[in-house]
Enzyme design. Structure first.
Site, PDB file in Angstrom:
ATOM      1  CE1 TYR A  60      -3.508  -2.646   0.617  1.00  0.00           C
ATOM      2  CE2 TYR A  60      -4.639  -0.628   1.205  1.00  0.00           C
ATOM      3  CZ  TYR A  60      -4.677  -1.955   0.854  1.00  0.00           C
ATOM      4  OH  TYR A  60      -5.881  -2.580   0.742  1.00  0.00           O
TER       5      TYR A  60
ATOM      6  CE  LYS B  17       1.452 -17.784  -2.510  1.00  0.00           C
ATOM      7  NZ  LYS B  17       0.555 -18.962  -2.581  1.00  0.00           N
TER       8      LYS B  17
ATOM      9  CG  ASP C 101      -2.461 -20.255  -1.138  1.00  0.00           C
ATOM     10  OD1 ASP C 101      -1.939 -20.238   0.000  1.00  0.00           O
ATOM     11  OD2 ASP C 101      -1.976 -20.903  -2.087  1.00  0.00           O
TER      12      ASP C 101
ATOM     13  CG  ASP D  27      -8.114  -4.560   1.585  1.00  0.00           C
ATOM     14  OD1 ASP D  27      -9.056  -4.025   2.200  1.00  0.00           O
ATOM     15  OD2 ASP D  27      -8.034  -4.592   0.343  1.00  0.00           O
TER      16      ASP D  27
ATOM     17  CG  ASP E  94     -13.875  -6.690   2.169  1.00  0.00           C
ATOM     18  OD1 ASP E  94     -13.649  -5.950   3.148  1.00  0.00           O
ATOM     19  OD2 ASP E  94     -14.318  -6.268   1.081  1.00  0.00           O
TER      20      ASP E  94
END
Ligand code: IPM
Ligand code: MG
Length: 355
Positions: free
Chosen positions: A142, A191, A223, A247, A251
């Site tokens: 970001y 990851k 994942d 982020d 959600d």
């Protein structure tokens, strides 16, 4: 006590839901003998319209001078075609950076009264779930270098992810401490099979685990985590992860609670000044219709009382009032399945009645 709160109502449903939280805070103040002073500042699209900038200097100054900040939401189709650094979302990143809000707490739990709204199979959520996502908020991709350049095949764009030891340590410390106060289980999501930033993250979080022998630490690839959240959400207690992964996963976590209109968040720095906002967006499609669910914002105000002002009982009063209203069967349109629903104002009245 007296508290100064900066109000960033923002765009879309922002003003309506912030108004609800203000009314609930005023009611809590009256009941417990506190005075909350509210000062509004512009942010997002409405700030662009009024001043040309999504995050006016005055807003930053106001937030830095206040005891805490309550935000509605920013953005909308009207401003979607502006260049990246002039978009309403840029204001959100700007205020997070200006206030040094490196910690983002996003709790997601299943309310027993809303079990039927959970999109997961009944046997998966039989025992509910209660996850606290600790998202790093001022680093990573970001905030890394980005831009356009001429590449091997012509026009090319790039964004870069970098994390320093300091940034990883401070967010993981918050996560370990949070886990210590809950069920003492911490899942670090990364990851590491591909990214160097993740490998450094994993190394550091394991070094730190020695200081927290009472917390059970495990790693999970992002994942797999996305899959596990819908396969068996009850396995998670506290999750710690990078800005981008947090982020996305937050959600996903919000949707399995039944409605994104329910989830609050707290963004914190090393001190007590924080920024509190619902995790949902500005919902331009229902703006001005008085039907938005105010609960996420009201619960964000409850988080403010807890994390910024240490008003434990007052915060709990709001949380319990929301629980009762849901138990009593009151619903806004997002949760009413087409049945007659309460308006934003009526839902707020119900919460205040139950304080
Ligand atoms: C969030 C939002 C923001 C983010 C956007 C609006 C910049 O999605 O708070 O989760 O990506 O952090
Ligand atoms: Mg998001």
């Amino acid at each position: 006590m007296n508290y100064n709160i900066a109000l960033l109502k923002g765009d879309g449903i922002g003003p309506e839901i912030v108004e609800s939280a203000v009314r609930v805070l005023e009611a809590v103040g009256a009941k417990f003998g506190h005075t909350f002073h509210f000062t509004p500042y512009l942010i997002g699209g409405s700030a662009i319209d009024a001043t040309g900038a999504p995050l006016p200097e005055e807003t930053v100054k106001g937030c830095l001078a206040a005891d805490s900040v309550l935000l509605g939401a920013v953005g909308g189709p009207k401003w979607d075609t502006l260049p990246g650094n002039l978009r309403p979302e840029k204001a959100l990143l700007g205020i997070r950076a200006a206030m040094g809000l490196f910690t983002n707490l996003r709790p997601a739990k299943l309310y027993p009264a809303l079990k039927g709204d959970c999109p997961l199979r009944a046997d998966i959520v039989e025992n509910g779930f209660d996850v606290m996502i600790v998202r790093e908020l001022t680093g990573g991709i970001y905030f890394g270098d980005r831009g356009y350049r001429e590449g091997k095949y012509g026009e090319e764009a790039f964004d870069t992810e970098s994390y320093s030891r300091m940034e990883i340590e401070r967010i993981c410390r918050v996560a370990f401490e949070t886990a210590r106060k809950r069920r003492k289980k911490l899942t670090s999501i990364d990851k590491a099979n591909v990214l160097e930033t993740s490998r450094l993250w994993r190394k550091i979080v394991h070094e730190m685990a020695a200081e927290y022998p009472d917390v059970e630490l495990s790693d999970m690839l992002v994942d797999n985590a996305a899959m596990q959240l819908v396969r068996n959400p009850a396995q998670f207690d506290v999750i710690v992860t990078s800005n981008m992964f947090g982020d996305i996963l937050s959600d996903e976590a919000s949707q399995i609670t039944g409605s994104i209109g329910m989830l609050p968040s707290a963004s914190l720095n090393e001190g007590t000044r924080g920024l509190y906002e619902p995790i949902h967006g500005s919902a331009p499609d229902i703006a001005g219709q008085g039907k938005a669910n105010p609960i996420a914002t009201v619960l964000s105000a409850a988080m403010m009382l807890l994390y910024s002002f240490n008003l434990v009982e007052e915060s709990q009063a709001i949380v319990s009032a929301v629980d009762r209203v849901l138990e009593q069967g009151f619903r806004t349109a997002d949760l009413s399945h087409g049945a007659p629903a309460l308006t934003t104002i009526q839902m707020t009245d119900k919460i205040i009645e139950n304080l």
